[in-house]
Design a protein around this motif. Structure first.
Motif, mmCIF file in Angstrom:
data_model
loop_
_atom_site.group_PDB
_atom_site.id
_atom_site.type_symbol
_atom_site.label_atom_id
_atom_site.label_comp_id
_atom_site.label_asym_id
_atom_site.label_seq_id
_atom_site.Cartn_x
_atom_site.Cartn_y
_atom_site.Cartn_z
ATOM 1 N N GLU A 182 0.837 -1.207 0.000
ATOM 2 C CA GLU A 182 0.000 0.000 0.000
ATOM 3 C C GLU A 182 0.864 1.247 0.000
ATOM 4 O O GLU A 182 0.544 2.233 -0.674
ATOM 5 N N THR A 206 -6.217 -0.208 -0.494
ATOM 6 C CA THR A 206 -6.335 -1.259 0.512
ATOM 7 C C THR A 206 -6.201 -2.613 -0.157
ATOM 8 O O THR A 206 -7.025 -2.998 -0.978
ATOM 9 N N GLN A 209 -8.343 -7.434 -0.003
ATOM 10 C CA GLN A 209 -9.790 -7.293 0.118
ATOM 11 C C GLN A 209 -10.476 -8.098 -0.976
ATOM 12 O O GLN A 209 -9.902 -8.329 -2.044
ATOM 13 N N SER A 215 -10.016 1.149 -1.313
ATOM 14 C CA SER A 215 -9.161 2.188 -0.741
ATOM 15 C C SER A 215 -9.773 2.679 0.563
ATOM 16 O O SER A 215 -10.931 2.389 0.864
ATOM 17 N N ARG A 216 -8.987 3.407 1.321
ATOM 18 C CA ARG A 216 -9.466 3.971 2.578
ATOM 19 C C ARG A 216 -8.815 5.333 2.791
ATOM 20 O O ARG A 216 -7.756 5.631 2.226
ATOM 21 N N GLY A 333 -7.477 -1.214 7.280
ATOM 22 C CA GLY A 333 -7.783 -2.015 6.100
ATOM 23 C C GLY A 333 -7.783 -3.505 6.362
ATOM 24 O O GLY A 333 -7.565 -4.298 5.456
#
Length: 411
Positions: A182, A206, A209, A215-216, A333
């Protein structure tokens, strides 16, 4: 492998990726080939022998050759069991892997990713797998170790660009808790957007997943946003122009000094490890220790905030621990909040003593960022003959350090 790809496993790098799974399964395939057996013909004795032989596996790195850890052997064994269970399903043989199967396992199930639809995940264990040891727990990186890494970052390379990039890399890992992949993908545009905002957040991809391109947003201090942006706009852009390239908002922030290409996640791991060695830190330092530090600090701040704001409910045990873990998972995440249990225990061990989680975290980050930048300035002035400038930098560094220790001190 297709089922792993559909489960959202990364196809890049090694950690937690498809290539790691393939590497683990490869050891089993080598064993089966050497035994001249079909996979479906393996039994419990064969699996025990396979796990025993993994103790002889060796890996090479810059520190030399060493045996694989028990942690790696457990990972190899569990991946092999999942693969064998899949083979059993493929052959329609319900007695191949199971509680009373030819390969006797303990099977547990858990549900993952309720946000995107609950999915039942099977996990396998076997009595031949090495036992986990609490002594091997990877504790978060400490303040002292971080200071040693920063010192090493500004002294171990003759290239000013590399020195600054290493400081940026360390700070980025610290304030975001990002996985190495990341951090490698963080874009210049995300840094520019954070620097323009009055309440800056970094948009971070992120990984790991089920939903692709996740994303965060991670809140950071204004000083940190400016620190990252100054590196991008000045140091990074100048280096790219020197090698005949132009900067683009979609490009990664961390780039190779010679080629201008984004750093690979394995390079980030090696850089952190090399800095740890140069700093004289006795244990092996990895980017993931920064993630441990970040998550522990955020959870500690949330716990103390709830304790201060809702003392009666907190002492009566009415605060739901899962709500804490869900809040931290949004920042870190994590796919599974269960994996944050260890951080909950760490947080209870080493509370910061704050009264408001978000405000205090931003304030502390801002002060630490200020210290980092003064430290970098001090290192740059080492070759300067002006004693007054050196003295002023040293005094400013000490003043900020003293202020930070007061902020972190328990009331």
């Amino acid at each position: 492998m297709l089922s792993m790809l559909e489960a959202g496993r990364s196809r890049k790098g090694r950690g937690g990726s498809l290539s790691t799974e393939a590497y683990h399964i490869g050891h089993l395939l080598y064993y089966v080939f050497a035994q001249k057996k079909r996979i479906i013909d393996l039994n419990d004795r064969d699996f025990i022998e396979f796990i025993t032989k993994t103790a002889d596996l060796r890996v090479k790195d810059r520190l030399g050759e060493r045996r694989v850890s028990d942690r790696t052997r457990r990972a190899i064994g569990r991946t092999a069991l999942r693969f064998l269970a899949f083979v059993g399903e493929l052959y329609g043989d319900d007695n191949f892997v199971g509680k009373s199967g030819r390969i006797a396992v303990v099977e547990t199930s858990s549900r993952r990713n309720p946000k995107w639809g609950s999915r039942l995940i099977s996990n396998y264990s076997h009595r031949a797998l090495p036992k986990a040891s609490t002594r091997n727990r990877r504790d978060p990186i400490t303040d002292a170790e971080l200071a040693q890494l920063r010192d090493a970052a500004v002294t171990t390379s003759p290239d000013p660009f590399v020195r600054k990039r290493r400081l940026v890399m360390l700070r980025l890992l610290e304030i975001t808790g990002a996985r190495r992949g990341e951090a490698a993908k963080l874009s210049v545009g995300a840094v520019q957007a954070a620097a323009r905002s009055s309440c800056p957040v970094l948009l971070v991809s992120t990984l790991k997943q089920d939903v692709p391109n996740s994303s965060r947003e991670i809140p950071i201090s204004g000083l940190d946003a400016n620190f990252l942006n100054d590196f991008s706009e000045q140091v990074r852009s100048r280096r790219l122009r020197k090698i005949g390239l132009r900067s683009d908002p979609d490009q990664p922030l961390l780039v190779n000094a010679r080629t201008g290409r984004g750093l690979r996640e394995n390079t980030i791991t090696q850089e952190v490890r090399d800095l740890g060695i140069a700093a004289g830190i006795s244990r092996k330092i990895s980017p993931h220790l920064f993630r441990h530090r970040y998550i522990t600090a955020r959870m500690s701040a949330l716990i103390e905030h709830l304790k201060t704001s809702f003392p009666d409910e907190f002492h009566k045990g009415l605060i739901d621990p899962d709500s804490l873990k869900h809040k931290v998972a949004e920042l870190s995440g994590h796919r599974s909040v269960q994996s944050l249990d260890v951080y909950l225990h760490l947080s209870l061990e080493r509370l910061y003593g704050v009264t408001d989680a978000d405000v205090t975290i931003r304030a502390t980050d801002a002060i630490e960022s200020f210290i980092l930048q003064v430290h970098a300035l001090q290192a740059a002035l080492e070759c300067d003959d002006s004693k007054e400038r050196k003295s002023a930098s040293s005094d400013l560094f000490k003043l900020a350090s003293d202020f930070l220790s007061v902020v972190k001190e328990k009331p």
